[in-house]
Motif scaffolding. Structure first.
Motif, mmCIF file in Angstrom:
data_model
loop_
_atom_site.group_PDB
_atom_site.id
_atom_site.type_symbol
_atom_site.label_atom_id
_atom_site.label_comp_id
_atom_site.label_asym_id
_atom_site.label_seq_id
_atom_site.Cartn_x
_atom_site.Cartn_y
_atom_site.Cartn_z
ATOM 1 N N THR A 45 -9.607 -2.833 30.593
ATOM 2 C CA THR A 45 -10.008 -1.797 31.494
ATOM 3 C C THR A 45 -9.473 -0.450 31.916
ATOM 4 O O THR A 45 -8.733 -0.353 31.927
ATOM 5 C CB THR A 45 -9.844 -2.851 33.060
ATOM 6 O OG1 THR A 45 -9.062 -3.513 32.908
ATOM 7 C CG2 THR A 45 -11.211 -3.706 32.883
ATOM 8 N N ILE A 46 -8.098 -1.133 30.680
ATOM 9 C CA ILE A 46 -6.932 -0.324 30.792
ATOM 10 C C ILE A 46 -6.779 0.620 29.870
ATOM 11 O O ILE A 46 -6.481 1.721 29.841
ATOM 12 C CB ILE A 46 -5.828 -1.166 30.784
ATOM 13 C CG1 ILE A 46 -4.207 -1.317 32.383
ATOM 14 C CG2 ILE A 46 -4.866 -1.814 29.578
ATOM 15 C CD1 ILE A 46 -2.903 -1.366 32.136
ATOM 16 N N ALA A 47 -7.706 0.240 28.863
ATOM 17 C CA ALA A 47 -7.242 1.400 27.487
ATOM 18 C C ALA A 47 -8.242 3.020 27.810
ATOM 19 O O ALA A 47 -7.336 3.701 27.124
ATOM 20 C CB ALA A 47 -8.507 1.193 26.320
ATOM 21 N N PRO A 48 -8.975 2.770 28.866
ATOM 22 C CA PRO A 48 -9.873 4.700 29.143
ATOM 23 C C PRO A 48 -8.527 4.715 29.018
ATOM 24 O O PRO A 48 -7.845 6.229 29.278
ATOM 25 C CB PRO A 48 -10.819 4.002 29.190
ATOM 26 C CG PRO A 48 -11.301 2.653 29.009
ATOM 27 C CD PRO A 48 -10.244 1.886 28.939
ATOM 28 N N PRO A 49 -7.399 4.728 30.815
ATOM 29 C CA PRO A 49 -7.629 5.772 31.632
ATOM 30 C C PRO A 49 -5.711 5.822 30.699
ATOM 31 O O PRO A 49 -4.830 6.504 30.466
ATOM 32 C CB PRO A 49 -6.882 4.748 32.451
ATOM 33 C CG PRO A 49 -7.216 3.129 33.091
ATOM 34 C CD PRO A 49 -8.250 3.023 31.543
#
Lengths: 132, 296
Positions: free
Chosen positions: A95-99
């Motif tokens: 979940t943290i990869a794109p932001p």
């Protein structure tokens, strides 16, 4: 089981169900061997179609978070603490990869990003203390 | 287990309109949303199923039993709410329901009374004194009180206020919980079925143009914006395309396929968002297969 499902989200109802049940299991709110509502009960209570629930449950089965017993329904699986930890970490990474990528593209250094993460965690800690 | 209903090569011709050949079926326990513009043949299809219209040819079955207008026993298994609400006008709603009850072995007076209360229908009023919305409520009760296995709902909430509409939704979700019923639901108000429906069938000019799982549809269709220094895009999965200079926006009916092709072209600044069932329906009924390109 109370979930917060909404049509006003960029996330599909199916993913909302998966994410929220997963969070309840990983946080221990749903203990091992807790029985989940049947697919049809779930559909009735949360106003979603049967197929939506079926697919969400199938995804949780594949992740090993729940298991089914023939004729008895669906149950939360027994997970060792280190398994839970590993899964939560994996989830965070996804979940943290794109932001993070977006932030890097906008010119933030890894130091900036780590500082921001720490700041958020500190604020959350403070808030939790205030609420106590 | 037999299908809730099944049409095979159903045809009904009118002087100015032809429905079919239509092939359509529905599994028990499922909800099929029926979507199409005015005059596409939705009501005619439903009339055939409810035994109100005799098709020219083709096979129609309900729960494995052929529809036989001379032996209407299969009607015990269906509940139909249509555009016309026919009651004995001088009788109260209650008396109308009591009259209907005698024809149905599974009729539940208790269910009818409870439903009237939930929908806030004054049962003592004469039918002719009921408002449009209250007539719709009476029609709904008349269609559901005999515990039908197949609900045929043709714009059932027309005239209902938002509270009654929400209550009706609750009732349908409750009725579906035993897994033994199926709903065939036609409506122009797509949010009404966007959560209830498992599948959707799109009807246009008397033909089914698409039959698909609802979640498949909402997973696959996306609006995608990106930067690319060329103007012509001919992707099979792109339903509409517009651009301002190098900024493009497309609507894709197959998100993954479009993304693969876009990445091959080396696009930048890709952003995408989901579409509501409503937005997707508009695109499909506007003619999903021909690619509309707007120069701006």
């Amino acid at each position: 089981m109370l979930l917060n499902l909404t049509d006003l989200s960029s996330e599909s109802l199916q993913s909302q169900i998966i994410r929220q049940i997963r969070a309840k299991i990983l946080s221990g709110e749903l203990a091992a061997e807790t029985d989940l509502p049947s697919i049809r009960e779930f559909a009735r209570d949360h106003h979603v179609s049967v197929i939506t629930v079926q697919r969400a449950y199938e995804a949780l089965l594949r992740e090993g978070l729940i298991h089914s017993r023939r004729g008895k329904g669906f149950f939360v699986s027994e997970l060792r603490e280190n398994e839970k930890h590993k899964m939560a970490k994996q989830r965070l990474r996804e979940t943290i990869a794109p932001p993070l990528m977006a932030a890097a593209e906008e010119g933030l250094s890894s130091k900036d990003i780590i500082e921001t993460v720490n700041l958020i965690l500190r604020q959350k800690g403070k808030k939790a203390e205030q609420e106590k | 287990m037999s299908k809730a209903f099944e049409f095979k090569n159903l045809i009904k011709t009118y002087p100015d309109f032809k429905l079919g050949p239509l092939n359509l079926d529905l599994a028990p326990g499922m909800v099929l949303g029926f979507v199409g513009p005015n005059g596409s043949g939705k009501s005619t299809t439903m009339h055939c199923l409810a035994g109100l219209v005799r098709p020219d040819s083709g096979k129609s079955e309900i729960l494995g039993r052929e529809i036989d207008l001379n032996d209407p026993a299969w009607k015990f298994d269906i509940g139909y709410v249509g555009d016309l609400h026919v009651f004995y006008e001088a009788w109260s709603g209650e008396k109308n329901l009591q009259f209907l009850a005698q024809f149905y072995p599974r009729w539940s007076h208790e269910f009818a009374a409870k439903l009237a209360k939930r929908l806030d229908l004054p049962l003592k009023k004469k039918a002719k004194e009921l408002s449009t919305g209250n007539r719709a409520k009476l029609a709904i009760i008349a269609a559901l009180a005999h515990a039908p296995k197949l609900l045929i709902l043709d714009e059932p909430t027309a005239g209902l206020d938002p509270v009654a509409r929400a209550e009706f939704q609750d009732v349908l979700f409750e009725m579906m919980a035993d897994g033994e019923r199926a709903i065939f639901y036609s409506t122009h108000i797509l949010p009404e079925i966007s959560r209830l429906a498992d599948e959707l069938a799109f009807l246009q000019n008397g033909q089914i143009v698409l039959r698909t799982g609802k979640d498949d549809l909402t997973e696959k269709w996306r609006k995608i914006t990106f930067r690319l220094s060329r103007n012509n895009l001919k992707f099979e999965s792109v339903v509409s395309h517009q651009h301002e200079g190098n900024d493009h926006q497309v609507i894709s009916s197959d998100f993954e396929a479009t993304m693969r092709q876009l990445h091959e072209l080396g696009v930048e600044n890709v952003q995408h968002s989901r579409l509501s069932v409503d937005e997707i329906a508009v695109q499909i009924l506007k003619g999903a297969n021909h690619v509309a390109t707007h120069e701006s």
